[in-house]
Write a protein that holds these residues in place. Structure first.
Motif, mmCIF file in Angstrom:
data_model
loop_
_atom_site.group_PDB
_atom_site.id
_atom_site.type_symbol
_atom_site.label_atom_id
_atom_site.label_comp_id
_atom_site.label_asym_id
_atom_site.label_seq_id
_atom_site.Cartn_x
_atom_site.Cartn_y
_atom_site.Cartn_z
ATOM 1 N N SER A 10 33.727 28.206 109.485
ATOM 2 C CA SER A 10 35.097 27.954 109.286
ATOM 3 C C SER A 10 35.705 29.190 109.038
ATOM 4 O O SER A 10 35.366 30.063 109.808
ATOM 5 N N SER A 11 37.117 29.330 108.030
ATOM 6 C CA SER A 11 37.762 30.459 108.217
ATOM 7 C C SER A 11 38.361 30.305 106.933
ATOM 8 O O SER A 11 38.752 29.389 106.296
ATOM 9 N N SER A 12 38.688 31.632 106.248
ATOM 10 C CA SER A 12 39.644 31.652 105.302
ATOM 11 C C SER A 12 40.860 31.232 105.385
ATOM 12 O O SER A 12 41.793 31.096 104.695
ATOM 13 N N ALA A 13 41.441 30.810 106.927
ATOM 14 C CA ALA A 13 42.673 30.267 107.073
ATOM 15 C C ALA A 13 42.899 28.865 106.428
ATOM 16 O O ALA A 13 43.885 28.422 106.515
ATOM 17 N N VAL A 14 41.768 28.413 106.116
ATOM 18 C CA VAL A 14 41.883 27.027 105.356
ATOM 19 C C VAL A 14 42.535 27.159 104.012
ATOM 20 O O VAL A 14 43.347 26.174 103.693
ATOM 21 N N TYR A 15 42.735 28.273 103.366
ATOM 22 C CA TYR A 15 43.373 28.482 102.128
ATOM 23 C C TYR A 15 44.972 28.522 102.173
ATOM 24 O O TYR A 15 45.721 28.045 101.464
ATOM 25 N N LEU A 19 22.305 24.822 99.876
ATOM 26 C CA LEU A 19 23.312 25.644 99.901
ATOM 27 C C LEU A 19 24.528 24.797 99.562
ATOM 28 O O LEU A 19 24.441 23.675 99.868
ATOM 29 N N PRO A 20 25.557 25.376 99.169
ATOM 30 C CA PRO A 20 26.904 24.563 98.937
ATOM 31 C C PRO A 20 27.595 24.017 100.206
ATOM 32 O O PRO A 20 27.240 24.625 101.166
ATOM 33 N N HIS A 21 28.404 22.958 100.140
ATOM 34 C CA HIS A 21 28.946 22.603 101.338
ATOM 35 C C HIS A 21 29.992 23.626 102.031
ATOM 36 O O HIS A 21 30.240 23.649 103.112
ATOM 37 N N VAL A 22 30.653 24.519 101.096
ATOM 38 C CA VAL A 22 31.642 25.342 101.773
ATOM 39 C C VAL A 22 31.453 26.851 100.838
ATOM 40 O O VAL A 22 30.617 26.780 99.523
ATOM 41 N N LEU A 23 31.363 27.965 101.370
ATOM 42 C CA LEU A 23 30.898 29.244 100.951
ATOM 43 C C LEU A 23 31.937 30.335 101.624
ATOM 44 O O LEU A 23 32.092 30.474 102.731
ATOM 45 N N GLU A 59 36.832 26.462 95.146
ATOM 46 C CA GLU A 59 37.320 25.408 94.752
ATOM 47 C C GLU A 59 38.910 25.430 94.800
ATOM 48 O O GLU A 59 39.616 24.393 94.206
ATOM 49 N N SER A 60 39.501 26.577 95.168
ATOM 50 C CA SER A 60 40.883 26.672 95.100
ATOM 51 C C SER A 60 41.465 25.682 96.311
ATOM 52 O O SER A 60 40.769 25.214 97.257
ATOM 53 N N PRO A 61 42.640 25.316 96.172
ATOM 54 C CA PRO A 61 43.229 23.970 97.175
ATOM 55 C C PRO A 61 43.329 24.742 98.424
ATOM 56 O O PRO A 61 43.572 26.018 98.557
ATOM 57 N N CYS A 62 43.173 23.819 99.239
ATOM 58 C CA CYS A 62 43.349 24.259 100.676
ATOM 59 C C CYS A 62 44.772 23.834 101.302
ATOM 60 O O CYS A 62 44.910 22.637 101.242
ATOM 61 N N LYS A 63 45.419 24.871 101.662
ATOM 62 C CA LYS A 63 46.966 24.586 102.214
ATOM 63 C C LYS A 63 47.099 25.622 103.473
ATOM 64 O O LYS A 63 47.824 26.329 103.393
ATOM 65 N N PRO A 64 46.350 25.188 104.348
ATOM 66 C CA PRO A 64 46.504 25.873 105.524
ATOM 67 C C PRO A 64 47.972 25.835 106.126
ATOM 68 O O PRO A 64 48.621 24.853 106.252
ATOM 69 N N ASN A 67 48.817 26.844 109.670
ATOM 70 C CA ASN A 67 48.761 27.220 110.997
ATOM 71 C C ASN A 67 48.018 26.263 111.451
ATOM 72 O O ASN A 67 47.052 25.847 110.589
ATOM 73 N N PRO A 68 48.053 25.762 112.738
ATOM 74 C CA PRO A 68 47.172 24.840 113.494
ATOM 75 C C PRO A 68 45.743 25.196 113.515
ATOM 76 O O PRO A 68 44.802 24.301 113.319
ATOM 77 N N TYR A 69 45.470 26.535 113.506
ATOM 78 C CA TYR A 69 44.208 26.737 113.370
ATOM 79 C C TYR A 69 43.397 26.843 112.042
ATOM 80 O O TYR A 69 42.328 25.881 111.779
ATOM 81 N N GLY A 70 44.248 26.834 110.918
ATOM 82 C CA GLY A 70 43.692 26.698 109.570
ATOM 83 C C GLY A 70 43.600 25.420 109.311
ATOM 84 O O GLY A 70 42.560 24.907 108.752
ATOM 85 N N VAL A 71 44.671 24.364 109.855
ATOM 86 C CA VAL A 71 44.298 23.085 109.745
ATOM 87 C C VAL A 71 43.271 22.438 110.397
ATOM 88 O O VAL A 71 42.450 21.624 109.931
ATOM 89 N N SER A 72 42.860 22.963 111.671
ATOM 90 C CA SER A 72 41.724 22.326 112.324
ATOM 91 C C SER A 72 40.366 22.867 111.788
ATOM 92 O O SER A 72 39.643 21.973 111.688
ATOM 93 N N LYS A 73 40.497 23.662 110.965
ATOM 94 C CA LYS A 73 38.873 24.305 110.558
ATOM 95 C C LYS A 73 39.010 23.536 109.241
ATOM 96 O O LYS A 73 37.940 22.921 108.742
ATOM 97 N N ARG A 74 39.890 23.195 108.623
ATOM 98 C CA ARG A 74 39.888 22.369 107.377
ATOM 99 C C ARG A 74 39.578 20.849 107.659
ATOM 100 O O ARG A 74 38.796 20.357 106.851
#
Length: 285
Positions: free
Chosen positions: A108-113, A216-220, A124-129, A131-138
């Motif tokens: 995935s990518s840090s762009a999801v944040y 492992l956790p679902h996200v890391l 656990e921080s809210p994901c508010k991408p 751009n389209p790349y971040g949205v797709s990864k989320r």
């Protein structure tokens, strides 16, 4: 198996493994086509759009696989339809399920944040991408939740900037040829501060997570323990640059909290982060 060995980051990770002296030298890799790639006998030529047959044939010949490390995906540089990130992840997860693979690491990518929030992003921080790349990864992460079960563990890796696959270092030849790059600097005299990781360190972390003995956790979050200023990175790479007053509406710090990763793998804190990143980048070119 490393899925996406011909991607930019896939090439870097595979090079760090095969030119190193660790246990990953013989780790199998997947390519969509032979093209000009130098494939080893146990590497897999497999286009996921053709279904899982090639994977199943490979397993019949070489034995079962315990994990997928999926670095395949699209970026704004390589594709226009970011939704392909969701489609690719779905296809690889379905194939892993059919093949009885127990663990999948999805890049995935840090762009999801999204934009900075004034403090490091935790998982656990809210994901508010933004751009389209971040949205797709989320969306990919959410889709992957449907596959997580006792039979298939899925861990989505929110990876920071990879040294050598980032805008600053990718533009290094142009910077050297055309003159100084511009770095937006803030009141403390430094440029933006971001979370980075070198290709060798990333390869080591991926290998350790693939074989981690425990859930492992679902996200890391995945990056070096300490973030780095962009001007420090440019200096460490001996790249010419000049400062410009930064737009203060853009946060100086957009960084990841990687304490969970450090705890899982017992990664010690680092010093001289910029020089280590540049060293790994140069070793990988």
């Amino acid at each position: 198996m490393l899925i996406g060995a011909s991607s930019r980051i896939g090439k870097m990770v595979l090079r760090s493994w095969r030119e190193g002296d660790g246990t990953c030298q013989n780790y199998p890799a997947q390519y969509r086509a032979t093209s000009s790639q130098v494939c080893r006998s146990q590497d897999l030529i497999w286009d996921i759009s053709d279904g899982p047959a090639a994977l199943m044939d490979w397993i019949a010949e070489y034995g079962t696989l315990s994990s997928f490390i999926v670095l395949a995906g699209v970026t704004p540089v390589t594709h226009t339809d970011m939704n392909n990130n969701v489609k690719l992840a779905d296809a690889y997860l379905r194939a892993a399920q059919e093949a009885g693979i127990k663990r999948v690491l999805l890049s995935s990518s840090s762009a999801v944040y999204g934009a900075g929030i004034g403090r490091p992003f935790e998982e656990e921080s809210p994901c508010k991408p933004i751009n389209p790349y971040g949205v797709s990864k989320r969306q990919m992460e959410i889709r992957a939740e449907a596959f997580g079960s006792a039979d298939l563990e899925v861990c989505c890796l929110r990876i920071g900037n990879v040294a050598g696959a980032d805008a600053l270092l990718l533009n290094a030849p142009k910077t050297i040829a055309d003159g100084p790059m511009i770095i937006d600097c803030y009141s403390n005299g430094h440029g933006p501060r971001r979370s980075y990781i070198g290709p060798k360190s990333l390869g080591d972390i991926l290998a350790r997570l693939a074989t981690y003995d425990g859930p492992l956790p679902h996200v890391l979050n995945v990056a070096a323990p300490s973030p780095v200023y962009m001007d420090a990175l440019a200096d460490a790479a001996s790249l010419p640059w000049r400062p410009r007053n930064a737009d203060t509406s853009v946060p100086q710090d957009i960084v990841l909290n990687c304490s969970r990763l450090m705890s899982l793998l017992n990664i010690p804190p680092e010093v001289e982060v910029a020089s280590k990143l540049i060293s790994e980048w140069k070793e990988n070119t």
